[in-house]
Design an enzyme around this catalytic site. Structure first.
Site, PDB file in Angstrom:
ATOM      1  N   ASP A  63      -7.951  -5.106  -0.779  1.00  0.00           N
ATOM      2  CA  ASP A  63      -8.407  -5.878  -1.947  1.00  0.00           C
ATOM      3  C   ASP A  63      -8.088  -7.354  -1.857  1.00  0.00           C
ATOM      4  OD1 ASP A  63      -7.437  -2.974  -3.560  1.00  0.00           O
ATOM      5  OD2 ASP A  63      -9.489  -3.732  -3.531  1.00  0.00           O
ATOM      6  N   HIS A  90       0.850  -1.195   0.000  1.00  0.00           N
ATOM      7  CA  HIS A  90       0.000   0.000   0.000  1.00  0.00           C
ATOM      8  C   HIS A  90       0.881   1.238   0.000  1.00  0.00           C
ATOM      9  CE1 HIS A  90      -3.155   2.849   1.074  1.00  0.00           C
ATOM     10  NE2 HIS A  90      -3.967   1.934   0.579  1.00  0.00           N
TER      11      HIS A  90
HETATM   12  C1  SDX Z   1      -5.904   0.437  -3.306  1.00  0.00           C
HETATM   13  O1  SDX Z   1      -4.196   4.896  -2.103  1.00  0.00           O
HETATM   14  C2  SDX Z   1      -5.147   4.234  -1.620  1.00  0.00           C
HETATM   15  O2  SDX Z   1      -5.649   4.534  -0.511  1.00  0.00           O
HETATM   16  C3  SDX Z   1      -5.651   3.095  -2.474  1.00  0.00           C
HETATM   17  C4  SDX Z   1      -6.709   2.226  -1.813  1.00  0.00           C
HETATM   18  C5  SDX Z   1      -7.983   2.960  -1.599  1.00  0.00           C
HETATM   19  O3  SDX Z   1      -8.764   2.535  -0.732  1.00  0.00           O
HETATM   20  O4  SDX Z   1      -8.260   3.895  -2.380  1.00  0.00           O
HETATM   21  O5  SDX Z   1      -6.241   1.742  -0.550  1.00  0.00           O
HETATM   22  C6  SDX Z   1      -7.080   1.033  -2.682  1.00  0.00           C
HETATM   23  O6  SDX Z   1      -5.569   0.820  -4.399  1.00  0.00           O
HETATM   24  C7  SDX Z   1      -5.121  -0.601  -2.532  1.00  0.00           C
HETATM   25  C8  SDX Z   1      -3.867  -1.081  -3.330  1.00  0.00           C
HETATM   26  C9  SDX Z   1      -4.361  -2.112  -4.338  1.00  0.00           C
HETATM   27  N1  SDX Z   1      -3.240  -2.451  -5.285  1.00  0.00           N
HETATM   28  C10 SDX Z   1      -2.682  -3.666  -5.255  1.00  0.00           C
HETATM   29  O7  SDX Z   1      -2.922  -4.539  -4.411  1.00  0.00           O
HETATM   30  C11 SDX Z   1      -1.698  -3.919  -6.402  1.00  0.00           C
HETATM   31  C12 SDX Z   1      -0.424  -4.564  -5.834  1.00  0.00           C
HETATM   32  N2  SDX Z   1       0.231  -3.557  -5.010  1.00  0.00           N
HETATM   33  C13 SDX Z   1       1.255  -2.768  -5.638  1.00  0.00           C
HETATM   34  O8  SDX Z   1       1.043  -2.460  -6.982  1.00  0.00           O
HETATM   35  C14 SDX Z   1       1.733  -1.642  -4.746  1.00  0.00           C
HETATM   36  O9  SDX Z   1       1.876  -2.143  -3.491  1.00  0.00           O
HETATM   37  C15 SDX Z   1       0.960  -0.342  -4.662  1.00  0.00           C
HETATM   38  C16 SDX Z   1       0.658   0.220  -6.001  1.00  0.00           C
HETATM   39  C17 SDX Z   1      -0.302  -0.541  -3.893  1.00  0.00           C
HETATM   40  C18 SDX Z   1       1.857   0.619  -3.938  1.00  0.00           C
HETATM   41  O10 SDX Z   1       3.004   0.733  -4.749  1.00  0.00           O
HETATM   42  P1  SDX Z   1       4.254   1.530  -4.239  1.00  0.00           P
HETATM   43  O11 SDX Z   1       3.823   2.878  -3.793  1.00  0.00           O
HETATM   44  O12 SDX Z   1       5.367   1.409  -5.218  1.00  0.00           O
HETATM   45  O13 SDX Z   1       4.631   0.702  -2.942  1.00  0.00           O
HETATM   46  P2  SDX Z   1       5.868   0.954  -2.103  1.00  0.00           P
HETATM   47  O14 SDX Z   1       6.580   2.211  -2.484  1.00  0.00           O
HETATM   48  O15 SDX Z   1       5.471   0.776  -0.672  1.00  0.00           O
HETATM   49  O16 SDX Z   1       6.795  -0.292  -2.546  1.00  0.00           O
HETATM   50  C19 SDX Z   1       7.917  -0.586  -1.768  1.00  0.00           C
HETATM   51  C20 SDX Z   1       8.652  -1.653  -2.526  1.00  0.00           C
HETATM   52  C21 SDX Z   1       8.911  -1.299  -3.978  1.00  0.00           C
HETATM   53  O17 SDX Z   1      10.140  -1.966  -4.290  1.00  0.00           O
HETATM   54  P3  SDX Z   1      11.470  -1.040  -4.417  1.00  0.00           P
HETATM   55  O18 SDX Z   1      11.208  -0.015  -5.490  1.00  0.00           O
HETATM   56  O19 SDX Z   1      11.687  -0.424  -3.048  1.00  0.00           O
HETATM   57  O20 SDX Z   1      12.559  -2.041  -4.802  1.00  0.00           O
HETATM   58  O21 SDX Z   1       7.865  -2.871  -2.561  1.00  0.00           O
HETATM   59  C22 SDX Z   1       7.649  -3.230  -3.906  1.00  0.00           C
HETATM   60  C23 SDX Z   1       7.841  -1.990  -4.746  1.00  0.00           C
HETATM   61  O22 SDX Z   1       8.261  -2.369  -6.039  1.00  0.00           O
HETATM   62  N3  SDX Z   1       6.251  -3.683  -3.972  1.00  0.00           N
HETATM   63  C24 SDX Z   1       5.867  -4.919  -4.275  1.00  0.00           C
HETATM   64  C25 SDX Z   1       4.469  -4.903  -4.164  1.00  0.00           C
HETATM   65  N4  SDX Z   1       4.061  -3.690  -3.818  1.00  0.00           N
HETATM   66  C26 SDX Z   1       5.167  -2.927  -3.698  1.00  0.00           C
HETATM   67  N5  SDX Z   1       6.560  -6.025  -4.611  1.00  0.00           N
HETATM   68  C27 SDX Z   1       5.827  -7.136  -4.857  1.00  0.00           C
HETATM   69  N6  SDX Z   1       4.471  -7.221  -4.769  1.00  0.00           N
HETATM   70  C28 SDX Z   1       3.771  -6.109  -4.439  1.00  0.00           C
HETATM   71  N7  SDX Z   1       2.435  -6.180  -4.342  1.00  0.00           N
END
Ligand code: SDX
Length: 391
Positions: free
Chosen positions: A327, A270
Site C-alpha cells: 500500500d 506486514h
Molecule cells: C495489507 O494480511 C495481508 O496479506 C494484508 C495485505 C493483503 O494483501 O491482503 O497484505 C494488505 O493489509 C497490508 C498492510 C497494510 N496496513 C498498513 O500499512 C497499516 C500500517 N501497518 C500496521 O498497522 C501493521 O504493520 C500491520 C497491521 C500491517 C501488521 O501489524 P502487526 O501484525 O501488529 O505487525 P507486527 O506484529 O509485525 O508488529 C511488530 C511490531 C509491533 O510492535 P511491538 O508490539 O512488538 O512493540 O512493530 C510495530 C507493532 O506495534 N508496528 C509498527 C507498524 N507496524 C507494526 N510500528 C510503527 N508503524 C507501523 N506501521
C-alpha cells in the site's frame, strides 16, 4: 486456562483451510499465484490472465484467454435498477459504504447463479463479480462527484474500460494513456490475492455458512475497509500529505516508535512479510514509470522515497522488521492518475474480488466442507448462581 476447562492448543479451528491458490514465504519475500512468481505476473501478464489462473488453476492458453475476456467483457453492465440504489446514498457517502451496499444487493438481481453447490453457477457468479466491480466502483466515484454514470464499453480492455467509466463525461471522452492503463492493470494484479488475509478469511467464513457469493464479497469489502488492512493506501497518502515535506519526516518516525502514541507509519509493516513485500518492489517501479510518463513531479513521491530510505536505515524498523508494503506506493500512482484518496480502497476491493471469489469457489469445491467455527480461550467467570433482584 482458568481451571474451568482446558484449551487444546492443538485444536484445529475449523476456520483454517488448505488452499492451492497462493503461497507466501514471509521471510524470503516470496509470493506465488498458482506457482507463478508475482513479479513475473506483474511484468508479463495482464490482470485478466491472473484472474483466469486464480479461478481455474492454470494460466490460460491464448484461446482460453480470448474466450474468458469475451465473457467478462459481456458481463460488465449492471442491472439498471442498481442506479436507484445510489440515489438513496448521500452524495458525500464514503465510496466503500456505497460499494459494500451495492455489492450485497447484487444477490437480489442474479437469481440464476445462487445455487452454490453447482460449479457452473459458482463460476458464473465469479465472472459476474469480476466483470461488474469496475462498473460499481466507477459508479461510486461518479455519484460522489455529481457526474452521470458512464456505461462500460466492449471495445476497451478491462483497465481501459475502468478508466473510461471513471473519467469520461458526456461532453468529452477520457484520453486513455497506455502507460496509465498498464499501471492500473499492474495495480490490479498486485492486489489480486494474498492467501488468508483478514478480508479473504472473512469471505471464506461467510461462505462456509452457505451465504450467497454476493453477500460473501460484501463481507470481504467490509473487512478490507479497515485502515490496518485495505484502508492503508488511503491512510498512507493522507499520512504523506500530513508529513508534507522531507524535513518533517524525523518527527513522524519518532512518533511511530513511541509506544504511547497510537500513530503508525501507514504503508509500513506486514503480518507475514518480515523482510520485504515483493509487491512493493514492483509497485515502486510502476510509480516512477507513471510519474515520468505523466511528467509529474509530485513532492509526495520525494517524501515517500526519503521516508522509505530513513525507515530502512533505522534500527527500530530493522528490529521490528518494518518496511514498505503493497500500500505504500500504490496511493502515489493512483493520485498521479487523478483518483481521489477516498477511492483507493475501492480499487483495492475491485482488484481483490477475484482472490476472494477464487477462495470461496475453492472452498465450496472441497468435499466435506463444514461451517467455520474458530475457537476461543475462555477467560471469564466460572459458573456462579444468579441472584434475582427486586425490580
Ligand atoms: C495489507 O494480511 C495481508 O496479506 C494484508 C495485505 C493483503 O494483501 O491482503 O497484505 C494488505 O493489509 C497490508 C498492510 C497494510 N496496513 C498498513 O500499512 C497499516 C500500517 N501497518 C500496521 O498497522 C501493521 O504493520 C500491520 C497491521 C500491517 C501488521 O501489524 P502487526 O501484525 O501488529 O505487525 P507486527 O506484529 O509485525 O508488529 C511488530 C511490531 C509491533 O510492535 P511491538 O508490539 O512488538 O512493540 O512493530 C510495530 C507493532 O506495534 N508496528 C509498527 C507498524 N507496524 C507494526 N510500528 C510503527 N508503524 C507501523 N506501521
Amino acid at each position: 486456562a482458568n481451571g474451568y476447562f482446558t484449551f487444546d492448543p492443538g485444536f484445529m479451528a475449523t476456520g483454517s483451510c488448505e488452499s492451492d491458490i497462493t503461497y507466501i514465504d514471509g521471510a524470503k519475500g516470496i509470493l506465488l499465484h498458482r506457482g507463478y512468481p508475482i513479479d513475473e505476473l506483474a511484468r508479463d501478464a495482464d490482470y485478466l490472465e491472473v484472474c483466469y489462473m486464480l479461478l481455474h488453476g492454470e494460466a490460460p492458453s491464448a484461446d482460453e484467454y480470448a474466450k474468458f475476456k469475451q465473457t467478462i467483457t459481456h458481463h460488465t453492465l449492471v442491472h439498471d435498477q442498481v442506479n436507484n440504489f445510489f440515489r438513496g446514498f448521500r452524495r458525500d457517502a464514503h465510496p466503500m459504504a456505497m460499494l459494500c451496499g451495492t455489492v450485497g444487493a447484487m444477490s437480489s438481481f442474479y437469481h440464476d447463479d445462487l445455487n452454490i453447490s453447482d460449479e457452473d453457477q459458482r463460476l458464473r457468479s465469479a465472472y459476474r463479480l469480476v466483470a461488474k466491480m469496475p462498473t460499481l466502483v466507477a459508479m461510486c466515484y461518479k455519484y460522489n462527484i455529481g457526474q452521470p454514470f458512464v456505461y462500460p464499453r466492449n471495445d476497451l480492455s478491462y483497465s481501459e474500460n475502468f478508466l473510461n467509466m471513471m473519467f469520461s463525461v458526456p461532453a468529452e471522452q477520457y484520453k486513455i494513456s497506455p502507460a496509465v492503463a498498464r499501471a492500473v492493470d499492474r495495480i490490479f494484479t498486485l492486489h489480486a490475492d494474498h492467501e488468508q488475509n483478514a478480508s479473504t478469511s472473512t469471505v471464506r467464513l461467510a461462505g462456509s455458512s452457505g451465504a450467497n457469493p454476493y453477500a460473501c464479497i460484501a463481507a470481504g469489502v467490509a473487512s478490507l475497509w479497515g485502515p490496518a488492512h485495505g484502508g492503508a493506501n488511503e491512510a498512507c497518502l493522507n499520512m504523506l500529505q500530513e508529513i508534507g515535506s522531507v524535513d518533517r519526516i524525523p518527527e513522524f518516525i519518532e512518533r511511530a516508535k513511541d509506544k504511547n502514541d497510537p500513530f503508525r507509519l501507514m504503508g509500513f509493516g506486514h503480518r507475514v512479510y518480515k523482510n520485504f513485500d515483493p509487491r512493493a518492489t514492483v509497485m515502486r517501479e510502476s510509480c516512477h514509470e507513471v510519474l515520468a510518463e505523466l511528467n509529474i513531479d509530485d513532492p509526495l513521491l520525494e517524501v515517500a522515497m526519503e521516508l522509505e530510505k530513513i525507515a530502512l536505515n533505522d534500527e527500530y524498523f530493522a528490529e521490528k522488521k518494518l518496511f514498505p508494503n503493497v500500500d505504500f506506493y500504490s496511493g502515489i500512482i493512483l493520485k498521479a492518475i487523478g483518483i481521489p484518496t477516498n477511492m483507493f480502497t475501492c480499487i483495492f476491493a475491485l482488484a481483490r474480488t477475484v482472490g476472494w471469489i477464487s477462495h470461496w469457489h475453492e472452498m465450496l469445491s472441497q468435499p466435506g466442507q463444514k461451517i467455520g467455527r474458530p475457537r476461543q480461550l475462555y477467560t471469564g467467570h466460572a459458573q456462579r448462581p444468579f441472584n434475582k433482584i427486586d425490580k
